[in-house]
Each structure stands twice: as structure tokens, then as C-alpha cells.
Design an enzyme around this catalytic site. Structure first.
Site, PDB file in Angstrom:
ATOM      1  N   ASN A  64       2.683  -0.200   4.604  1.00  0.00           N
ATOM      2  CA  ASN A  64       1.995  -1.318   4.148  1.00  0.00           C
ATOM      3  C   ASN A  64       0.399  -2.355   4.536  1.00  0.00           C
ATOM      4  OD1 ASN A  64       1.863  -3.862   1.709  1.00  0.00           O
ATOM      5  ND2 ASN A  64       0.788  -2.864   1.606  1.00  0.00           N
ATOM      6  N   ASP A 103      -3.434   9.747   7.815  1.00  0.00           N
ATOM      7  CA  ASP A 103      -3.126   8.232   8.011  1.00  0.00           C
ATOM      8  C   ASP A 103      -4.101   7.851   9.280  1.00  0.00           C
ATOM      9  OD1 ASP A 103      -2.343   5.441   8.338  1.00  0.00           O
ATOM     10  OD2 ASP A 103       0.336   6.195   8.246  1.00  0.00           O
ATOM     11  N   CYS A 123      -2.295  -0.006   6.769  1.00  0.00           N
ATOM     12  CA  CYS A 123      -3.102   0.724   7.219  1.00  0.00           C
ATOM     13  C   CYS A 123      -3.726   0.935   5.744  1.00  0.00           C
ATOM     14  CB  CYS A 123      -3.176   1.835   7.808  1.00  0.00           C
ATOM     15  SG  CYS A 123      -2.857   0.583   9.864  1.00  0.00           S
ATOM     16  N   ARG A 124      -3.115   1.936   4.878  1.00  0.00           N
ATOM     17  CA  ARG A 124      -4.232   2.858   3.981  1.00  0.00           C
ATOM     18  C   ARG A 124      -3.917   1.633   2.203  1.00  0.00           C
ATOM     19  NH1 ARG A 124      -0.798   8.443   4.153  1.00  0.00           N
ATOM     20  NH2 ARG A 124       0.632   6.013   5.154  1.00  0.00           N
ATOM     21  N   SER A 125      -3.255   1.335   2.113  1.00  0.00           N
ATOM     22  CA  SER A 125      -3.422   1.244   0.297  1.00  0.00           C
ATOM     23  C   SER A 125      -3.311  -0.679   1.036  1.00  0.00           C
ATOM     24  CB  SER A 125      -0.970   0.692   0.044  1.00  0.00           C
ATOM     25  OG  SER A 125      -0.041   0.029   1.115  1.00  0.00           O
ATOM     26  N   CYS A 132       1.737   3.378   0.292  1.00  0.00           N
ATOM     27  CA  CYS A 132       1.330   4.081   1.719  1.00  0.00           C
ATOM     28  C   CYS A 132       3.108   3.901   2.285  1.00  0.00           C
ATOM     29  CB  CYS A 132       0.638   3.367   2.781  1.00  0.00           C
ATOM     30  SG  CYS A 132       0.448   2.304   2.866  1.00  0.00           S
TER      31      CYS A 132
HETATM   32  P1  4NP Z   1       0.215   2.958   6.795  1.00  0.00           P
HETATM   33  O1  4NP Z   1       0.741   3.449   7.469  1.00  0.00           O
HETATM   34  O2  4NP Z   1       1.618   3.900   5.632  1.00  0.00           O
HETATM   35  O3  4NP Z   1      -1.697   3.855   6.070  1.00  0.00           O
HETATM   36  O4  4NP Z   1       0.437   1.355   6.220  1.00  0.00           O
HETATM   37  C1  4NP Z   1       0.887   3.274   8.759  1.00  0.00           C
HETATM   38  C2  4NP Z   1       1.510   2.119   9.786  1.00  0.00           C
HETATM   39  C3  4NP Z   1       2.537   1.860  10.245  1.00  0.00           C
HETATM   40  C4  4NP Z   1       3.683   3.445  10.291  1.00  0.00           C
HETATM   41  C5  4NP Z   1       3.143   3.966   9.823  1.00  0.00           C
HETATM   42  C6  4NP Z   1       1.649   4.176   9.341  1.00  0.00           C
HETATM   43  N1  4NP Z   1       4.358   2.575  11.669  1.00  0.00           N
HETATM   44  O5  4NP Z   1       5.326   3.869  11.793  1.00  0.00           O
HETATM   45  O6  4NP Z   1       4.701   1.855  12.002  1.00  0.00           O
END
Ligand code: 4NP
Length: 156
Positions: free
Chosen positions: A11, A125, A13-15, A8
Site C-alpha cells: 500500500n 511492482d 507503490c501500486r494501490s 496491493c
Molecule cells: P506495493 O509495493 O505492494 O506496490 O506497495 C511494495 C512495497 C513494499 C514492499 C513490497 C512491495 N515491501 O516488501 O516492503
């Protein structure tokens, strides 16, 4: 060893959620000596951090442990891993920009979408809207479809 990587943006939340849920299913299927599971982010902002408390919360509520730390996706992951699953279209294009397009890179929900257990191809997300429970449901469907696919492909 069959190597599976979830990717993702951050790294956190989703992955990591997909990694933990898929690892749990692999363990329950007795396949942990045959399938290795990992996750990474295309971005570097959260490298070294634990998963987001929303991800850890929904995992622990469902009896799934996760102790991974965020790391950044690298080009060498495309050599190393047999299946690379992108959470959304932006992650997919970022991965494919790192190397020539490869069949083993695909959207994580593509198989569940084809099996008609989900109605969308991208994992939204929860970092932005806090819908970790909703994403957990999608991730479960995606992980089940992926494990069925890998078992069929490899006769496991
Ligand atoms: P992820 O979510 O891609 O599912 O881990 C996010 C976590 C952090 C950010 C964006 C998406 N960020 O912009 O910091």
C-alpha cells in the site's frame, strides 16, 4: 455511494497510485459525490507511512495530489466495498483467502485487458525495479477501463 478499493502488497507503490489516478478521473467526471475511493495493502510493514517517493513523484509530475497513508486490508473491507481491485495474482489470492470468493473481487487490469488497452493482467511492482512511469501508464489504462465499467453498470 459506490465504494472502490485498490489492493496491493505494501500500500505504498501500486494501490496508492491507482487510488490517486482513479480519484482524479472520478473528480474530473464530476462523480466524487457518487464514488468513494480507497486503497489498502495485504501486508502490514508500511502501515501509517506515506506513499513511496516514486509514486508521489510520478503523480505530482502529472498534476495529481495524494495524501493517503498506508493501511492494512481487513476482512471487513470485503463487506464495505463494492469493487475490490487486486494489483496482482498474489494480492488476489490473499484477498480471496480472507473470505469466500466474491464476484466483486478482481484483478485491476482485467477490464483494460479485455478492452485490449493493455497486454498484461498484473501490475508489475515498481518497488523492486523503480519503473514508476511505466506503471503509471498501466494504471491510467486500468483506471479508465474501470470507470467506464462502473459508469455503465450504474448508469452514471
Ligand atoms: P506495493 O509495493 O505492494 O506496490 O506497495 C511494495 C512495497 C513494499 C514492499 C513490497 C512491495 N515491501 O516488501 O516492503
Amino acid at each position: 455511494m459506490i465504494k472502490v478499493l485498490f489492493v496491493c502488497l505494501g500500500n505504498i507503490c501500486r494501490s496508492p497510485m491507482a487510488e490517486a489516478v482513479f480519484q482524479h478521473m472520478v473528480n474530473q467526471a464530476g462523480l466524487s459525490d457518487k464514488i468513494l475511493v480507497d486503497s489498502a495493502g495485504t501486508g502490514s510493514w508500511h502501515v501509517g507511512e506515506t506513499a513511496h517517493r516514486g509514486t508521489l513523484g510520478v503523480l505530482s509530475k502529472n498534476g495529481i495530489a495524494y495524501h493517503g497513508r498506508a493501511r492494512q486490508f481487513t476482512r471487513s473491507d470485503l463487506q464495505e466495498f463494492d469493487y475490490v481491485l487486486a494489483m496482482d495474482a498474489e494480492n488476489l489470492s490473499d484477498i480471496q483467502r480472507a473470505a469466500s470468493p466474491r464476484a466483486k473481487v478482481m484483478l485491476f487490469l482485467e477490464l483494460a485487458y479485455q478492452a485490449q488497452t493493455v497486454t498484461l493482467r498484473e501490475v508489475p511492482d515498481p518497488y523492486y525495479d523503480g519503473r514508476f512511469e511505466y506503471v503509471f501508464g498501466l494504471v491510467n489504462k486500468g483506471a479508465a477501463a474501470l470507470l467506464a465499467h462502473i459508469r455503465a453498470q450504474h448508469g452514471l
